[in-house]
Enzyme design. Sequence first.
Site, PDB file in Angstrom:
ATOM      1  N   GLU A 288      -5.742  -9.992  13.682  1.00 43.39           N
ATOM      2  CA  GLU A 288      -5.265  -8.628  13.514  1.00 43.39           C
ATOM      3  C   GLU A 288      -6.420  -7.645  13.649  1.00 43.39           C
ATOM      4  O   GLU A 288      -6.233  -6.508  14.084  1.00 43.39           O
ATOM      5  CB  GLU A 288      -4.588  -8.463  12.142  1.00 43.39           C
ATOM      6  CG  GLU A 288      -3.791  -7.167  12.022  1.00 43.39           C
ATOM      7  CD  GLU A 288      -2.894  -7.145  10.804  1.00 43.39           C
ATOM      8  OE1 GLU A 288      -1.681  -7.404  10.959  1.00 43.39           O
ATOM      9  OE2 GLU A 288      -3.402  -6.878   9.696  1.00 43.39           O
TER      10      GLU A 288
ATOM     11  N   GLY B 190      -5.417  -3.747   4.481  1.00 39.17           N
ATOM     12  CA  GLY B 190      -4.623  -4.817   3.884  1.00 39.17           C
ATOM     13  C   GLY B 190      -5.287  -6.175   3.929  1.00 39.17           C
ATOM     14  O   GLY B 190      -5.339  -6.899   2.928  1.00 39.17           O
ATOM     15  N   ARG B 191      -5.819  -6.547   5.085  1.00 43.75           N
ATOM     16  CA  ARG B 191      -6.412  -7.879   5.219  1.00 43.75           C
ATOM     17  C   ARG B 191      -7.789  -7.977   4.563  1.00 43.75           C
ATOM     18  O   ARG B 191      -8.395  -9.044   4.537  1.00 43.75           O
ATOM     19  CB  ARG B 191      -6.477  -8.280   6.690  1.00 43.75           C
ATOM     20  CG  ARG B 191      -7.219  -7.304   7.580  1.00 43.75           C
ATOM     21  CD  ARG B 191      -6.987  -7.627   9.055  1.00 43.75           C
ATOM     22  NE  ARG B 191      -7.554  -6.642   9.950  1.00 43.75           N
ATOM     23  CZ  ARG B 191      -6.945  -5.497  10.287  1.00 43.75           C
ATOM     24  NH1 ARG B 191      -5.774  -5.190   9.764  1.00 43.75           N
ATOM     25  NH2 ARG B 191      -7.520  -4.658  11.132  1.00 43.75           N
TER      26      ARG B 191
ATOM     27  N   LYS C   4       0.832  -1.208   0.000  1.00 43.23           N
ATOM     28  CA  LYS C   4       0.000   0.000   0.000  1.00 43.23           C
ATOM     29  C   LYS C   4       0.867   1.258   0.000  1.00 43.23           C
ATOM     30  O   LYS C   4       0.685   2.161  -0.809  1.00 43.23           O
ATOM     31  CB  LYS C   4      -0.941  -0.009   1.205  1.00 43.23           C
ATOM     32  CG  LYS C   4      -1.793   1.248   1.294  1.00 43.23           C
ATOM     33  CD  LYS C   4      -2.658   1.259   2.553  1.00 43.23           C
ATOM     34  CE  LYS C   4      -3.984   0.617   2.317  1.00 43.23           C
ATOM     35  NZ  LYS C   4      -4.930   0.853   3.436  1.00 43.23           N
TER      36      LYS C   4
ATOM     37  N   LYS D  90       8.117  -3.001  14.409  1.00 46.17           N
ATOM     38  CA  LYS D  90       8.756  -2.470  13.204  1.00 46.17           C
ATOM     39  C   LYS D  90       9.739  -1.358  13.553  1.00 46.17           C
ATOM     40  O   LYS D  90      10.856  -1.298  13.041  1.00 46.17           O
ATOM     41  CB  LYS D  90       7.692  -1.925  12.247  1.00 46.17           C
ATOM     42  CG  LYS D  90       6.825  -2.970  11.568  1.00 46.17           C
ATOM     43  CD  LYS D  90       5.866  -2.276  10.617  1.00 46.17           C
ATOM     44  CE  LYS D  90       4.964  -3.261   9.905  1.00 46.17           C
ATOM     45  NZ  LYS D  90       4.019  -2.569   8.987  1.00 46.17           N
TER      46      LYS D  90
ATOM     47  N   GLU E 166       9.790  -5.408   4.801  1.00 47.45           N
ATOM     48  CA  GLU E 166       9.985  -6.748   4.251  1.00 47.45           C
ATOM     49  C   GLU E 166       9.755  -6.769   2.742  1.00 47.45           C
ATOM     50  O   GLU E 166      10.539  -7.331   1.971  1.00 47.45           O
ATOM     51  CB  GLU E 166       9.047  -7.750   4.932  1.00 47.45           C
ATOM     52  CG  GLU E 166       9.288  -7.936   6.419  1.00 47.45           C
ATOM     53  CD  GLU E 166       8.484  -6.991   7.290  1.00 47.45           C
ATOM     54  OE1 GLU E 166       8.336  -7.282   8.487  1.00 47.45           O
ATOM     55  OE2 GLU E 166       7.992  -5.959   6.772  1.00 47.45           O
TER      56      GLU E 166
END
Length: 545
Positions: free
Chosen positions: A358, A272-273, A211, A509, A217
Amino acid sequence: MIKKVNGLSNIYPVWNRLEEHYQEIKGKNLRQLFTENSQRSKDMAIEEMDIYFDYSKNRVTSETIGLLLKLAQEADLPKHIEAMFQGEKVNFTENRAALHTALRMPKGSSLLVEGEDVTTKIHQELEKMADFVEEIRDGSWRGFTGKPIRNVINIGIGGSDLGPRMAHEALRFYSARNINFAFISNVDGTDFSETVQGLDPAETLFIISSKTFTTTETMTNGCTARDWLLERLKDENAISRHFVAVSTNQTKVEDFGIAPENMFVFWDWVGGRYSLCSAIGLSTMIAIGPDNFYSLLEGFHQVDEHFRHTPLEKNIPVLMGLLSIWYNNFFNCQTAAILPYEQYLKLFPAYLQQLTMESNGKNVDREGRAVTYQTGPVYWGEVGTNGQHSFYQLIHQGTKMIPCDFIAFLEPLYNIIPHHELLLSNVFAQAEALAFGKTAEELKEEGISKKLIPFQTMPGNNPSNLILLDKLTPANLGKLVALYEHSVFTQGVIWRINPFDQWGVELGKKLASKIVQELRNPHSSDLQHDSSTAQLIRCYWNRKK
């Protein structure tokens, strides 16, 4: 200082009645419940959209369901559902809408968000995707040296990986077999190295899915892929034929070296999910073709419409969510098992782990107060019949109650009927065995020795849902995913949490970005960490070769 809210009984008047009802019903077993209501299997089953949802093997009565439905009303669930579909900013911590449902609205639909019709943009992007996909599939898109694309590799992580990876595996039956599909997500170099082993870069297309186009990663793997390609093809111009991007950040995409015309967009109101139906599904569309991808979207949309318009008492994802609340908050169940009896759905439990955990792994309510009640349970699972020979023993005779969702299909994709009949017999038998078990008296009547009876007695009374669909098609996969999306939303509304943010992911992160610099520069005498972390860093410095 975060204030604590004193449980949900202070918010929902029906909660205390549910607590009382739990005390009344917790000692009843499913044998009794079925005996008391001869119509139970019909009363607690819903057939909609070619889905058969059997929830009769749950430790509930009609009164339980009535109280849970009252809970949904007291939580204003219908109002929250409509707010999500209308594009209100239900993701309140990030001040965003959560409009994954708009991604699957049919062409010609209209949804205005802040004065703009988002469906027009969505279908423009779908058409751009379809045109590109046809070029890849028919071989007219050529790599830099003139070869057709034979390998498609999606590089992403989280929702940018799990969704398309799961969908590709689930719909492999419909996939183009002349193209090899692979997915790279882990920053562990092994993932990249093993995936590209033996591939011809001149026949390989990378889809960088991120996104923000800043995810550590993904961008690490993306840069490694670029280096791998250029080392072999020796020309920067090769990037334009072997890399495309799925992102919201055109500037970063161009900085990477990907031309804007090779970028497919989605929007900040797509989590995202929840992004499988967006351009994140590009690899899925390449695999199954545009027509099948549109069927996938239609399946999602059918469940969206069902969730939005069906009365709560006949609303499958609402009931799924309420039953999860029942076991999580009253029976204190810590986990839930997802058990698909379909080999192609082997990644479905992993996909649901992110979707559910999540989303609802939160400890603060929408007023910013620390909750004092359980929110999201741990989801896990495995395909049947494999799971039967590993962990089912614990569910049958262990000391933990684990609600189960069984998923099965009435028709096989391959016409090997004896296999499919055996598969279905197992899923039906497992649901029956978990619910009703085997008593000592029954074992005695079967002639089992007195010495062995304690070991072979099955207490039963383990709850489960059974979701039956006709066949694993793109449309039915869409229905299945949407059921769980909306079940998660239902739970989040009642727990008064935000299922669309994931702030807990961010701390690790930030710490990792600091530590990686320290690992690469072993000269700092002042490590600003706890003593254990500092010692681990020094251990790496001292022992690395």
